[in-house]
Motif scaffolding. Structure first.
Motif, mmCIF file in Angstrom:
data_model
loop_
_atom_site.group_PDB
_atom_site.id
_atom_site.type_symbol
_atom_site.label_atom_id
_atom_site.label_comp_id
_atom_site.label_asym_id
_atom_site.label_seq_id
_atom_site.Cartn_x
_atom_site.Cartn_y
_atom_site.Cartn_z
ATOM 1 N N VAL A 257 0.847 -1.200 0.000
ATOM 2 C CA VAL A 257 0.000 0.000 0.000
ATOM 3 C C VAL A 257 0.875 1.240 0.000
ATOM 4 N N SER A 258 0.241 2.370 -0.256
ATOM 5 C CA SER A 258 0.882 3.688 -0.176
ATOM 6 C C SER A 258 2.113 3.804 -1.066
ATOM 7 N N LEU A 259 1.986 3.357 -2.302
ATOM 8 C CA LEU A 259 3.071 3.472 -3.271
ATOM 9 C C LEU A 259 2.761 4.610 -4.237
ATOM 10 N N VAL A 260 3.792 5.258 -4.739
ATOM 11 C CA VAL A 260 3.624 6.256 -5.792
ATOM 12 C C VAL A 260 4.443 5.779 -6.978
ATOM 13 N N GLU A 261 3.767 5.609 -8.101
ATOM 14 C CA GLU A 261 4.445 5.155 -9.312
ATOM 15 C C GLU A 261 3.978 6.051 -10.456
ATOM 16 N N LEU A 262 4.803 7.049 -10.781
ATOM 17 C CA LEU A 262 4.440 7.964 -11.863
ATOM 18 C C LEU A 262 4.695 7.281 -13.198
ATOM 19 N N PRO A 263 3.866 7.457 -14.200
ATOM 20 C CA PRO A 263 2.824 8.468 -14.308
ATOM 21 C C PRO A 263 1.485 8.026 -13.740
ATOM 22 N N TYR A 264 1.412 6.835 -13.163
ATOM 23 C CA TYR A 264 0.122 6.308 -12.704
ATOM 24 C C TYR A 264 -0.387 7.020 -11.470
ATOM 25 N N GLY A 265 0.489 7.310 -10.519
ATOM 26 C CA GLY A 265 0.072 8.007 -9.317
ATOM 27 C C GLY A 265 0.108 7.112 -8.099
ATOM 28 N N HIS A 266 -0.823 7.338 -7.183
ATOM 29 C CA HIS A 266 -0.902 6.592 -5.928
ATOM 30 C C HIS A 266 -1.543 5.232 -6.204
ATOM 31 N N ILE A 267 -0.838 4.186 -5.841
ATOM 32 C CA ILE A 267 -1.305 2.835 -6.150
ATOM 33 C C ILE A 267 -1.157 1.914 -4.945
ATOM 34 N N PHE A 268 -1.790 0.749 -5.040
ATOM 35 C CA PHE A 268 -1.482 -0.365 -4.159
ATOM 36 C C PHE A 268 -1.449 -1.616 -5.022
ATOM 37 N N ARG A 269 -0.924 -2.684 -4.480
ATOM 38 C CA ARG A 269 -0.787 -3.924 -5.245
ATOM 39 C C ARG A 269 -1.522 -5.061 -4.538
ATOM 40 N N GLN B 132 2.345 -13.956 -12.819
ATOM 41 C CA GLN B 132 3.718 -13.806 -12.357
ATOM 42 C C GLN B 132 3.954 -12.502 -11.606
ATOM 43 N N SER B 133 2.996 -11.614 -11.610
ATOM 44 C CA SER B 133 3.188 -10.356 -10.898
ATOM 45 C C SER B 133 1.876 -9.926 -10.262
ATOM 46 N N SER B 134 1.969 -8.961 -9.384
ATOM 47 C CA SER B 134 0.775 -8.480 -8.696
ATOM 48 C C SER B 134 0.010 -7.505 -9.588
ATOM 49 N N ALA B 135 -1.252 -7.313 -9.264
ATOM 50 C CA ALA B 135 -2.083 -6.333 -9.948
ATOM 51 C C ALA B 135 -1.777 -4.954 -9.381
ATOM 52 N N THR B 136 -1.704 -3.967 -10.243
ATOM 53 C CA THR B 136 -1.488 -2.594 -9.822
ATOM 54 C C THR B 136 -2.831 -1.879 -9.854
ATOM 55 N N ILE B 137 -3.184 -1.274 -8.727
ATOM 56 C CA ILE B 137 -4.515 -0.705 -8.553
ATOM 57 C C ILE B 137 -4.394 0.750 -8.092
ATOM 58 N N MET B 138 -5.078 1.641 -8.789
ATOM 59 C CA MET B 138 -5.107 3.051 -8.412
ATOM 60 C C MET B 138 -5.804 3.167 -7.059
ATOM 61 N N ASP B 139 -5.171 3.835 -6.111
ATOM 62 C CA ASP B 139 -5.665 3.948 -4.740
ATOM 63 C C ASP B 139 -6.676 5.088 -4.628
ATOM 64 N N VAL B 140 -7.951 4.762 -4.616
ATOM 65 C CA VAL B 140 -9.018 5.762 -4.559
ATOM 66 C C VAL B 140 -8.905 6.616 -3.292
ATOM 67 N N CYS B 141 -8.438 6.043 -2.183
ATOM 68 C CA CYS B 141 -8.320 6.824 -0.938
ATOM 69 C C CYS B 141 -7.435 8.052 -1.130
ATOM 70 N N LYS B 142 -6.393 7.929 -1.903
ATOM 71 C CA LYS B 142 -5.478 9.053 -2.107
ATOM 72 C C LYS B 142 -6.089 10.166 -2.953
ATOM 73 N N TYR B 143 -7.185 9.864 -3.637
ATOM 74 C CA TYR B 143 -7.838 10.836 -4.505
ATOM 75 C C TYR B 143 -9.244 11.188 -4.033
ATOM 76 N N LYS B 144 -9.641 10.674 -2.888
ATOM 77 C CA LYS B 144 -11.017 10.826 -2.415
ATOM 78 C C LYS B 144 -11.413 12.301 -2.268
ATOM 79 N N ASN B 145 -10.582 13.128 -1.677
ATOM 80 C CA ASN B 145 -10.917 14.549 -1.501
ATOM 81 C C ASN B 145 -11.067 15.239 -2.854
#
Length: 178
Positions: free
Chosen positions: A107-119, A155-168
């Motif tokens: 959780v709480s990862l930043v991967e540009l250009p995608y943004g705030h993500i979790f796996r 073979q790898s985890s799913a990358t998911i945009m973290d809605v909590c980081k964009y909720k406001n």
């Protein structure tokens, strides 16, 4: 995104396939989250016609972070692979919506250009082309939006945009009357 002369369309009610798909024209240019001159991989769309027969997803309770918990993912990605276990982006759409529970592993990862993500990851399960934009749900609330997976199946985890980081930003952007 939007270019002059283009019409963006959202397809609603794709599952179950008998629901009667609706095409909705996007009213305005999509709103993209931007921070420090970097666009993140999340946009909000305003539909030309209000939709009243689709239950909107509830925003998450972001006070509880959920590393180690499961999220439910759904999508229409390919279910077959090619040589060397490589995912195929031209496979037929499966007959039914594919659903999987995956455990949140980071959780709480930043991967540009995608943004705030979790796996999230699950043994012998994967997201694929066609799943992007699908929801990651936990306790009936949308905690994420599927961004991408690896090229090798399972073979790898799913990358998911973290809605909590964009909720406001989401709440401010969609406030009533806008």
């Amino acid at each position: 995104m939007s270019e002059p002369g283009w019409t963006n369309t959202a397809i609603l009610k794709v599952n179950p396939r008998t629901a009667g798909q609706q095409s909705q024209v996007i009213q305005d240019k999509p709103v993209t989250y931007t921070h420090d001159d970097h666009q993140h991989g999340i946009i909000l769309l305003k539909l030309q016609t209000p939709v009243t027969d689709v239950q909107p997803a509830l925003l998450p309770d972001c006070r509880r972070r959920f590393r180690g918990h499961n999220v439910k993912l759904a999508g229409e990605g390919a279910t077959t692979t090619g040589p060397n276990n490589k995912q195929l982006n031209i496979s037929a759409i499966p007959a039914h919506l594919q659903c999987v529970d995956m455990k949140v592993v980071a959780v709480s990862l930043v991967e540009l250009p995608y943004g705030h993500i979790f796996r999230a990851k699950a043994p012998n399960k994967e997201i694929c082309y066609g799943d992007t934009g699908g929801a990651a749900l936990h306790s009936g609330k949308i905690y994420g939006v599927i961004s991408f997976g690896g090229e090798g199946a399972c073979q790898s985890s799913a990358t998911i945009m973290d809605v909590c980081k964009y909720k406001n930003w989401i709440k401010k952007t969609i406030k009533p009357g806008k």
